[in-house]
Design an enzyme around this catalytic site. Sequence first.
Site, PDB file in Angstrom:
ATOM      1  N   TYR A  48       0.836  -1.217   0.000  1.00 24.69           N
ATOM      2  CA  TYR A  48       0.000   0.000   0.000  1.00 24.69           C
ATOM      3  C   TYR A  48       0.867   1.263   0.000  1.00 24.69           C
ATOM      4  CZ  TYR A  48      -3.688  -3.241   1.572  1.00 24.69           C
ATOM      5  OH  TYR A  48      -4.561  -4.297   1.713  1.00 24.69           O
ATOM      6  N   HIS A 106       0.617 -11.741   1.883  1.00 24.62           N
ATOM      7  CA  HIS A 106      -0.466 -11.056   1.169  1.00 24.62           C
ATOM      8  C   HIS A 106      -1.127 -11.921   0.085  1.00 24.62           C
ATOM      9  CE1 HIS A 106      -1.655  -6.625   0.275  1.00 24.62           C
ATOM     10  NE2 HIS A 106      -2.661  -7.426   0.005  1.00 24.62           N
ATOM     11  N   TRP A 182     -11.611  -8.806   3.799  1.00 29.55           N
ATOM     12  CA  TRP A 182     -11.207  -7.584   3.090  1.00 29.55           C
ATOM     13  C   TRP A 182     -12.360  -7.168   2.190  1.00 29.55           C
ATOM     14  CZ3 TRP A 182     -11.024  -7.741  -2.192  1.00 29.55           C
ATOM     15  CH2 TRP A 182     -10.431  -8.802  -2.898  1.00 29.55           C
ATOM     16  N   SER A 228     -12.577   4.049   4.971  1.00 30.54           N
ATOM     17  CA  SER A 228     -13.206   5.271   4.483  1.00 30.54           C
ATOM     18  C   SER A 228     -12.246   6.419   4.734  1.00 30.54           C
ATOM     19  CB  SER A 228     -14.535   5.555   5.204  1.00 30.54           C
ATOM     20  OG  SER A 228     -15.018   6.811   4.747  1.00 30.54           O
TER      21      SER A 228
HETATM   22  N1  NAP Z   1      -5.591  -8.654   1.665  1.00 23.62           N
HETATM   23  C1  NAP Z   1      -6.017  -8.141   0.518  1.00 23.62           C
HETATM   24  O1  NAP Z   1      -5.711  -8.652  -0.573  1.00 23.62           O
HETATM   25  C2  NAP Z   1      -6.871  -6.919   0.570  1.00 23.62           C
HETATM   26  C3  NAP Z   1      -7.536  -6.472  -0.584  1.00 23.62           C
HETATM   27  C4  NAP Z   1      -8.339  -5.350  -0.501  1.00 23.62           C
HETATM   28  C5  NAP Z   1      -8.492  -4.696   0.707  1.00 23.62           C
HETATM   29  N2  NAP Z   1      -7.830  -5.123   1.826  1.00 23.62           N
HETATM   30  C6  NAP Z   1      -7.982  -4.462   3.139  1.00 23.62           C
HETATM   31  O2  NAP Z   1      -9.372  -4.337   3.423  1.00 23.62           O
HETATM   32  C7  NAP Z   1      -9.681  -2.959   3.682  1.00 23.62           C
HETATM   33  C8  NAP Z   1     -11.099  -2.645   3.266  1.00 23.62           C
HETATM   34  O3  NAP Z   1     -11.317  -2.992   1.915  1.00 23.62           O
HETATM   35  P1  NAP Z   1     -11.524  -1.926   0.749  1.00 23.62           P
HETATM   36  O4  NAP Z   1     -10.969  -0.629   1.173  1.00 23.62           O
HETATM   37  O5  NAP Z   1     -11.005  -2.506  -0.497  1.00 23.62           O
HETATM   38  O6  NAP Z   1     -13.098  -1.855   0.557  1.00 23.62           O
HETATM   39  P2  NAP Z   1     -14.384  -1.635   1.510  1.00 23.62           P
HETATM   40  O7  NAP Z   1     -13.972  -1.334   2.897  1.00 23.62           O
HETATM   41  O8  NAP Z   1     -15.312  -2.757   1.227  1.00 23.62           O
HETATM   42  O9  NAP Z   1     -15.055  -0.375   0.836  1.00 23.62           O
HETATM   43  C9  NAP Z   1     -14.438   0.886   0.847  1.00 23.62           C
HETATM   44  C10 NAP Z   1     -15.326   1.812   0.011  1.00 23.62           C
HETATM   45  O10 NAP Z   1     -16.574   2.017   0.664  1.00 23.62           O
HETATM   46  C11 NAP Z   1     -16.778   3.410   0.910  1.00 23.62           C
HETATM   47  N3  NAP Z   1     -17.406   3.524   2.224  1.00 23.62           N
HETATM   48  C12 NAP Z   1     -16.852   3.234   3.427  1.00 23.62           C
HETATM   49  N4  NAP Z   1     -17.743   3.374   4.422  1.00 23.62           N
HETATM   50  C13 NAP Z   1     -18.900   3.776   3.837  1.00 23.62           C
HETATM   51  C14 NAP Z   1     -20.183   4.098   4.337  1.00 23.62           C
HETATM   52  N5  NAP Z   1     -20.460   4.018   5.636  1.00 23.62           N
HETATM   53  N6  NAP Z   1     -21.141   4.475   3.460  1.00 23.62           N
HETATM   54  C15 NAP Z   1     -20.875   4.543   2.128  1.00 23.62           C
HETATM   55  N7  NAP Z   1     -19.667   4.255   1.596  1.00 23.62           N
HETATM   56  C16 NAP Z   1     -18.690   3.872   2.441  1.00 23.62           C
HETATM   57  C17 NAP Z   1     -15.410   4.038   0.844  1.00 23.62           C
HETATM   58  O11 NAP Z   1     -15.496   5.356   0.359  1.00 23.62           O
HETATM   59  P3  NAP Z   1     -14.739   6.614   1.063  1.00 23.62           P
HETATM   60  O12 NAP Z   1     -13.344   6.199   1.396  1.00 23.62           O
HETATM   61  O13 NAP Z   1     -14.818   7.659   0.005  1.00 23.62           O
HETATM   62  O14 NAP Z   1     -15.564   6.946   2.267  1.00 23.62           O
HETATM   63  C18 NAP Z   1     -14.697   3.161  -0.175  1.00 23.62           C
HETATM   64  O15 NAP Z   1     -15.029   3.584  -1.497  1.00 23.62           O
HETATM   65  C19 NAP Z   1      -8.608  -2.227   2.872  1.00 23.62           C
HETATM   66  O16 NAP Z   1      -8.476  -0.866   3.236  1.00 23.62           O
HETATM   67  C20 NAP Z   1      -7.395  -3.060   3.172  1.00 23.62           C
HETATM   68  O17 NAP Z   1      -6.886  -2.745   4.454  1.00 23.62           O
HETATM   69  C21 NAP Z   1      -7.029  -6.232   1.759  1.00 23.62           C
END
Ligand code: NAP
Length: 295
Positions: A48, A106, A182, A228
């Site tokens: 990241y 990862h 995730w 977020s």
């Molecule tokens: N191990 C892996 O391969 C892997 C892959 C992907 C992710 N991850 C981890 O998982 C975490 C979360 O996954 P992610 O960031 O991909 O997706 P997520 O948490 O499913 O979704 C994030 C999205 O949702 C929006 N959002 C958040 N809260 C909200 C709410 N209450 N209402 C409306 N929209 C909302 C955010 O927008 P805004 O930011 O604009 O609010 C962003 O666009 C990552 O940050 C990372 O740490 C790990």
Amino acid sequence: MEYVTLSNGVRMPMLGYGVYQVSREECERCVLDALGAGYRSLDTAQSYYNEEQVGSAIQKSGIPRQDIFLTTKVWVEHYGYDAARASVLDSMAKLQTDYLDLVLLHQPFADYYGAYRALEDLYREGQLRAIGVSNFYPDRLVDLASFARIRPMVNQVEIHPYHQQEEAKHWMDKYGVQAEAWAPFGEGRGGLFQDPVLTAIGQKHGKTAAQVILRWHLQRGVVVIPKSTHPERMQENLAVFDFTLGEEEMAAIAALDKKESAFFSHQDPNMVEWFVQMVDRRKTRQDSTGEPKNW
Ligand SMILES: NC(=O)c1ccc[n+]([C@@H]2O[C@H](COP(=O)([O-])OP(=O)(O)OC[C@H]3O[C@@H](n4cnc5c(N)ncnc54)[C@H](OP(=O)(O)O)[C@@H]3O)[C@@H](O)[C@H]2O)c1
């Protein structure tokens, strides 16, 4: 906050804050906002490119290090024993800490056995409180859990109402591996935040669809790390410990499962080739753009 006790006795918050796709410019501010809102678990990764910003936010927050559950992940180009070990020590330096609460491999590609042995040794030396994997589907998880000296304590995979991973969760439960979601919102893909079933359930409880999704994960025993950049959403996503979904509501959400990834399959050979090429490009320093979506 609710906690889960991992197989080695370590307590992990069930809800944390993830910083994937949080830019270096915004990351320190976002992590400070998240800690201010009450988050005490942070999920970053070498890939990241924001570990330094997470580390400086923790320092600036003044919150004692032991009050924060800090996770990072080893990226594929650092696999193999020596490179993985060196990369974890480098991550610790960037994060300004002399131990990590959880380190995950990862991706399930390349020399992950060598990399995992490095995590096992760092764990035995007391530098890591827990170790695990990410994106390990049941075949590779069962293999590693069977032949490693220390079973992974956590497996972080894509889980959300449109991809519920019942089978993967079954195998994690069988091997005592804690499931961590995730993209717990599937990044909102496929209209998840507007899903009529989720919004209707939310209305009954005075909650948003996002809150219903997180509550559903928690009641399934799945750890979540929603991301977020907006402080008000960070707070909204934390306010999920004051209501409970009934059996019928859990069943209605279970029925939303499309049983397929909203992103891609780690078991698709084309994707594996894509990862291999990406690692090669990075090794030859040609890659700074076109970074993959969701890793
Ligand atoms: N191990 C892996 O391969 C892997 C892959 C992907 C992710 N991850 C981890 O998982 C975490 C979360 O996954 P992610 O960031 O991909 O997706 P997520 O948490 O499913 O979704 C994030 C999205 O949702 C929006 N959002 C958040 N809260 C909200 C709410 N209450 N209402 C409306 N929209 C909302 C955010 O927008 P805004 O930011 O604009 O609010 C962003 O666009 C990552 O940050 C990372 O740490 C790990």
